[in-house]
Design a protein around this motif. Sequence first.
Motif: not given
Length: 351
Positions: A267, A348, A272
């Motif tokens: 992400r 992330d 993403a």
Amino acid sequence: MARFHALRVAAVDRLTDDSVALTLAVPEELRERYRHAPGQHLAVRRTLDGAEVRRTYSICSAAPATGGPATLRIGVRLVEGGAFSTHALKEIAEGDELEVMTPAGRFTLDPAPGLYAAIVGGSGITPVLSIVSTLLAREPGSRFCLIRSDRTTASTMFLEEVADLKDRYPRRFQLVTVLSREEQQAGLPSGRLDRERLTGLLPALLPVERVAGWFLCGPLGLVEGAERALREIGVPRALVHEEIFHVDTVAPAPAAPAPAHSTVTARLDGRAGTWPVRDGESVLETVLRNRADAPYACKGGVCGTCRAFLVSGEVRMDRNFALEPEETAAGYVLACQSHAVTEEVEVDFDR
């Protein structure tokens, strides 16, 4: 999200025979984006001989109390064989434009009352200069002890700036200088600041038990020696902050078995994607093949620009000189040094 913007070089100041300070002008519309904490760094990007070169340099100027800065100043020391440092010393001139990423880094101090100390070597003075100048200007109830190691007086970066701090804050700023290749008329004998020397020196210089934070910055050997010395004299690890400069080649950690087929889900800036990992690729390399905007600078595990949160799966980090123990314990990894160990890995970059 980190972004590159073109900034004009407002001044080029020669510091020593092998180092310069670059002052970058920040347009009013970008100043909030370049608001920085004292001790943070900038990634600089330029195309040299047809290839993109990225390097990370700490901000040495004080952080403004309010608003974003009108200028940013970085120090560049010549590195043997270094493409950008050679370019900076020989070719960059006032009026040039550089692509500069917005500030990053966690080697920082939020000004507060108390006694603080730093042990630095060579160009490791750069982020600490921002830290100490910001602290002393903003917080009248603070004091700072700077222990710096350089080869010679002539090779010492920001000599005048540090002397100016000593003149402005004579009762709140303690400066201790050690030269490894030159005898001083006064002060400490010449020689390296190694673990053994620091273990005896630090308790004689300041009340160790009252120091609210220690900042270690410079070559790997100096930082490791200083960390061991602090451990030996009883300083809690939570009070010690480190930033490494000039890391030599280090053997990677023993390889863990890699899955035959693995994917990385990342992400980044709210979007993403999932992509297959090619043989031998790091997590960052997999993401960069598909998202050119993935953040990175040194690719050596030093600057921390590619820091990401490991959402799921398992990775092996070859080396880590950027993340604090509490960050890795919380689940953060360096994407440039991480290799998938499980078939599915999710990271992330936005956390």
